[in-house]
Enzyme design. Structure first.
Site, short mmCIF file in Angstrom:
data_model
loop_
_atom_site.label_atom_id
_atom_site.label_comp_id
_atom_site.label_asym_id
_atom_site.label_seq_id
_atom_site.Cartn_x
_atom_site.Cartn_y
_atom_site.Cartn_z
N CYS A 193 -1.11 -7.23 4.13
CA CYS A 193 -1.25 -6.81 5.53
C CYS A 193 -1.14 -8.00 6.49
CB CYS A 193 -2.58 -6.10 5.75
SG CYS A 193 -4.01 -7.07 5.22
N HIS A 206 -5.36 -6.10 -5.72
CA HIS A 206 -6.59 -5.56 -5.13
C HIS A 206 -7.41 -4.72 -6.10
CE1 HIS A 206 -5.16 -7.24 -1.49
NE2 HIS A 206 -4.18 -6.38 -1.33
#
Length: 445
Positions: free
Chosen positions: A44, A12
């Site tokens: 996630c 990320h």
């Protein structure tokens, strides 16, 4: 001659940094290194994949080596950086095939992420002892779940990931036991009035909760079959550890100044204590506006923001982080919980003279008979300054957008009194004329 910016780590924070440079600074050369085989995996979504709530993992990637190279980057996957020479401004790396090479940099962005906390207990090397961090971890678990003999799954750690996986494995048809040494779940983000609601939700859906017990040993003949705590023994076919993460900061350790937990210590421009070296994401510290201190908050949102900030500053454009509040959310079956800033217990632990204003009411006007659910809200504030320190909400209704107001309030140090007569619209389809936000604020001492 163009500057070379090397990025170590391509998830990320690294992906955000590369995209920022490639989109805004075409004169810069971008070279990235990552030991993994994929880029931008949204961890996630692992629980959704395991629980069958999504059809597969394809949508859990938002970038790739090919996409970034098409934009002009040079990406070395399956390549581990073994050393950094900060004086010569060069890194040494090794590919999975054993090829060594050296790469010069003008600016360096460390986005090395975090690693799962592993307990030094007997039996960790048994088969079906799992961690869930990478795409490969989730893929491995899903392959093993095709075996009908795996009926009982024990999860160690009742934070966000542990609770989400408890739901996922239960949806997958398994018997689930959730163990934590703490006295309740989700203690890092919520106060007891919220954690108890989550526990009731988990029990109602068949999760066995075991709190106040510490795992001491795993037993089994080749494959794990028992989880031994300081009080009991639990039969299991798979043990999944969700006991948190620590920053991956082996590179430059002892040379770059580090935060108390080992994260690279950075300023508001993501600069480390070594010139021309930046750090972003889970490997770096961050400023917490709620506690008003340097902190460590490993969230994908923080990683993306810090990656963008590091990239701009590495390219010569001054951009400073306003700090974060640690805003987060969880949805388990039909229960939604969101929070930002400090819980009441955490605020008191940090020394604030804190108090909480609580309120519970239906989301919509009382005469709305369909899809009208109760909302529970807690606003945490400092008794002396009246400044808002945190907020928590929970409901079967989607109250997720409401937490953004409190996140900004914490960042800007808004007092709870400002919310008492705050101008909020009313329409019975959406809310009540006396909104639960203002009603909670009116209850503040």
């Amino acid at each position: 001659m163009s500057e070379t910016i090397v990025v170590i780590g391509a998830n990320h924070a690294g992906t955000a940094a590369m995209n920022t440079i490639l989109d805004h600074y075409p004169d810069k050369e971008v070279i990235a290194f990552d030991a993994n085989s994929n880029i931008s995996f949204l961890g996630c979504g692992m629980a959704l994949w395991i629980g069958g709530q999504i059809s597969g993992p394809d949508g859990l990637f938002y970038s790739s080596k090919e996409v970034l190279e098409e934009k002009g980057a040079v990406i070395h996957m399956h390549t581990k950086v073994s050393n950094i020479d900060f004086t010569k401004k060069s890194i040494q790396a090794e590919t999975s095939s054993g090829e060594y090479f050296e790469q010069h940099y003008d600016k360096l962005i460390l986005a090395t992420g975090s690693l799962p906390v592993k307990f030094p207990i007997k039996g960790m090397d048994l088969e079906n002892v799992q961690f869930v961090k990478l795409y490969q971890n989730a893929e491995n678990v899903i392959k093993k779940l095709k075996n009908p003999a795996i009926k009982n799954i024990t999860i160690i750690g009742a934070g966000y990931i542990g609770v989400e996986l408890a739901e996922a494995f239960r949806r997958n048809g398994r018997e689930v036991t959730l163990i934590d040494a703490a006295s309740e779940c989700l203690t890092g983000y919520y106060d007891e009035i919220f954690t108890k609601r989550m526990e009731e939700n988990l029990r109602r859906h068949g999760i066995q909760l075991v709190f106040g017990e510490t795992v001491k040993e795993l037993r089994g003949n080749g494959c794990v079959s028992q989880v031994i705590t300081d009080q009991n023994s639990y039969e299991t076919d798979m043990a999944v550890f969700c006991t948190g993460f620590h920053p991956n900061t082996k590179l430059g350790s002892g040379l770059i100044k580090q935060f108390t937990n080992g994260a690279y210590l950075v300023n508001c421009r993501q600069e480390t204590t070594i010139e021309d070296v930046y750090a972003a994401g889970d490997c770096a510290s961050i400023y917490n506006n709620a506690s008003r201190k340097t902190d460590y908050i490993a969230l994908a949102t923080n990683a993306v923001r810090s990656g963008i900030i590091a990239a701009h500053n590495a390219c010569g454009t001054v951009l400073e982080s306003p700090g974060v509040q640690g805003s987060n959310a969880i949805r388990i079956w039909d229960l939604n919980m969101v929070s930002t800033g400090l819980s009441l217990r955490k605020a008191k632990k940090l020394g604030f003279h804190a108090a909480a204003a609580d309120y519970e009411d239906y989301q919509k006007a009382a005469f709305i008979e369909k899809d009208n659910y109760k909302v529970v809200i807690r606003i945490v504030y400092d008794r002396k300054t009246r400044v808002i320190l945190g907020a928590q909400l929970c409901s079967e209704y989607d109250i997720s957008m409401g937490i953004h107001l409190f996140s900004l309030a914490i960042q800007e140090q808004v007092t709870i009194d400002k919310l008492k007569l705050f101008d909020l619209f009313f329409l019975p389809h959406f809310n009540q004329p006396y909104n639960y936000i203002t009603m909670a604020a009116l209850r503040a001492e």
